[in-house]
Enzyme design. Structure first.
Site, PDB file in Angstrom:
ATOM      1  N   HIS A 158      22.333 -22.255  -3.610  1.00  0.00           N
ATOM      2  CA  HIS A 158      22.012 -21.101  -4.460  1.00  0.00           C
ATOM      3  C   HIS A 158      21.987 -19.792  -3.695  1.00  0.00           C
ATOM      4  O   HIS A 158      21.964 -18.720  -4.297  1.00  0.00           O
ATOM      5  CB  HIS A 158      20.659 -21.328  -5.147  1.00  0.00           C
ATOM      6  CG  HIS A 158      20.720 -22.393  -6.196  1.00  0.00           C
ATOM      7  ND1 HIS A 158      20.791 -22.106  -7.536  1.00  0.00           N
ATOM      8  CD2 HIS A 158      20.777 -23.738  -6.097  1.00  0.00           C
ATOM      9  CE1 HIS A 158      20.870 -23.233  -8.223  1.00  0.00           C
ATOM     10  NE2 HIS A 158      20.854 -24.244  -7.375  1.00  0.00           N
ATOM     11  N   ASP A 366      21.992 -11.395  -1.711  1.00  0.00           N
ATOM     12  CA  ASP A 366      21.491 -12.294  -2.750  1.00  0.00           C
ATOM     13  C   ASP A 366      22.606 -13.269  -3.109  1.00  0.00           C
ATOM     14  O   ASP A 366      23.757 -12.840  -3.289  1.00  0.00           O
ATOM     15  CB  ASP A 366      21.110 -11.473  -3.997  1.00  0.00           C
ATOM     16  CG  ASP A 366      19.913 -12.053  -4.741  1.00  0.00           C
ATOM     17  OD1 ASP A 366      19.690 -13.260  -4.639  1.00  0.00           O
ATOM     18  OD2 ASP A 366      19.203 -11.271  -5.419  1.00  0.00           O
TER      19      ASP A 366
END
Ligand code: ADQ
Length: 464
Positions: A158, A366
């Site tokens: 992720h 991110d």
């Protein structure tokens, strides 16, 4: 249809009316994927015990069956607070200055992955598809294979994959990456992280990569590809239309008293660029005194990972900086920065997003960033807000019609706020339509189907 066994560090099936809202993007995305696949979600309960027992607790909520184990205090310190959050998280977010390398962390990480394999292994049936999630459990696939599991096993990361030159700063990095070759499919959020992974494999492991995504190292082959995660668009649409969201919307609009709201929503984490964001906003207030009373920044940032010192430090820095900005610019009837350290439920958040004319989402790095996608989904199609997004968020590769900024540059943040404030409605609508089309099409269902489809297509080790 094969059963799906999802394994992640934490298990928490989120509910639309959840009042805490403290769950991360992983939890939100996975519950949606599991609801219509009959399966099981396995992970740590979040509880600490004196001694590891291996006892499994089963629960069923929101259409999802979960199985959890408790961990020992030492496990939590070394594996979760240690290797996962003090070593891998900073390194994978390009912050080798913050990464701590401690032999006990690595040992705890290995031990907990073994404990996961020992406890989940017997729950897995021969036809099940196994899907392991995130940086906490990188070696789990190998651990399961060592226990004789021949099922198809996939892994999804992720967070970003760091450039090879940073990755090599991790002691025993080869061992960690070689363990990943036990998977059949490895998924990354974006092509950029995939490229870094391939580069590492070629440079450090002497492997080679086929154009179809197959990676070969020695006699092992793995399929590696990018599967950008999305939001549960339908669930979010429902949340936006709920009475709770409308109430939250009214509450925000009333308290804004005609001023424009800039919103930021993040877990309190150094990777989210909150300090740089505040400084960029401060620059805007300095450069555009005429705009000051027309807007304010609402930053919602619930603390996370409180047991890791770096998070205490960033929290203190933000407390100080927000106080300084308000002290410097506030007037008797106006506060420039509303800094809120609590989480909200999804419906409340949806209402807040819709009430905000601008979203300022500027992580330094991110994996994806789901908040940017939620903001887009929450907008009024007739009068949508403007998304300002960091070019270093994985989401920037899909959300190209946002105003993309370098989050390290105060000037770029300041200019982007001005551009958003002055953006004509026709342009706002045009940009939003393109963004929304992407967020709606590439939602969590598309993500799950793409990944699980690749896993189903992978050659089974049981010969089927
Ligand atoms: P996170 O780092 O947690 O996720 P993000 O993708 O933005 O980051 O997801 C956060 C989720 O938590 C969103 O659904 C958001 O609504 C919710 N949330 C955040 N702040 C909140 C608050 N104050 N109150 C209530 N809810 C809040 C990790 C990776 C990301 C990746 C996701 C999913 O770091 O890059 O996008 O996993 O893969």
């Amino acid at each position: 249809m094969s059963r799906l066994i999802v394994i992640s560090n934490r298990v928490s099936a989120p509910r639309a009316d959840s009042a805490t809202g403290a769950q991360g993007g992983l939890a939100v995305a996975l519950a949606a994927a599991l609801r219509d696949h009959k399966g099981l979600w396995f992970g740590w309960s979040g509880e600490k015990t004196e001694e590891f027992t291996g006892d499994i607790a089963f629960h069923r909520h929101g259409g999802v069956t979960s199985a959890t184990i408790d961990l020992e205090e030492q496990d939590v310190d070394e594996y979760y607070n240690g290797y996962a959050n003090r070593t891998l998280w900073p390194l994978f977010h390009y912050r080798i200055d913050l990464a701590e390398y401690d032999r006990s962390f690595a040992g705890g990480y290995e031990r907990v992955n073994e404990r996961f394999a020992d406890t989940v292994g017997p729950l897995i049936e021969p036809d099940d598809l196994v899907w392991v999630h995130d940086y906490h459990l990188i070696p789990l696939g190998q651990q399961l294979r060592q226990r004789g599991l021949r099922n198809r096993i996939g892994f999804f990361l992720h967070i970003p994959w760091p450039p090879a030159r940073l990755m090599v700063s991790l002691p025993f990095h080869e061992g960690l990456v070689l363990s990943m070759l036990a998977y059949d499919v490895i998924g990354f959020q974006t092509e950029e992280w995939l490229e870094s992974f391939r580069h590492y494999v070629e440079r450090e492991l002497g492997g080679h990569c086929d154009p179809d995504g197959t990676i070969h190292v020695g006699d092992r082959s793995v399929h590696a590809a990018a599967y950008p995660i999305g939001i549960d668009y339908r669930e979010f649409e429902t949340a936006v239309a709920s009475p709770k969201a409308r109430k939250a919307f009214e509450r925000m609009r009333q308290s804004a008293a005609g001023r424009q709201t800039i919103i930021g929503v993040d877990r309190l984490d150094y990777s989210k660029g909150l300090e740089e964001r505040f400084l960029g906003y401060r620059r805007f207030l300095e450069e555009h005194a005429e705009c000051r009373l027309k807007l304010f920044l609402l930053q919602i940032a619930p603390p996370s990972r409180g047991e890791v010192d770096t998070y205490e430090v960033i929290r203190e820095r933000l407390d100080e900086l927000s106080g300084r900005i308000n002290g410097e610019f506030a007037e008797v009837d106006w506060v420039p920065l509303r800094y809120v350290n609590q989480g909200y439920g999804r419906a409340d958040l949806a209402g807040f997003y819709r009430a905000a004319e601008i979203a300022l989402i500027t992580p330094l790095r991110d994996g994806m960033n789901l908040v940017a996608k939620e903001y887009v989904a929450a907008q009024d199609p007739k009068d949508p807000g403007v998304l300002i997004l960091s070019r270093f968020a994985g989401a920037a590769l899909q959300l190209k019609d946002a105003i993309l900024v370098n989050p390290y540059s105060k000037e770029e943040i300041s200019d982007a706020i001005l551009q958003a404030l002055n953006m004509p409605k026709a342009e706002r609508v045009r940009r939003w339509r393109a963004l929304n089309e992407n967020v709606r099409r590439e939602d969590v269902v598309a993500w799950r189907k793409a990944f699980v489809g690749a896993l189903e297509g992978a050659e089974s080790r049981s010969g089927g």
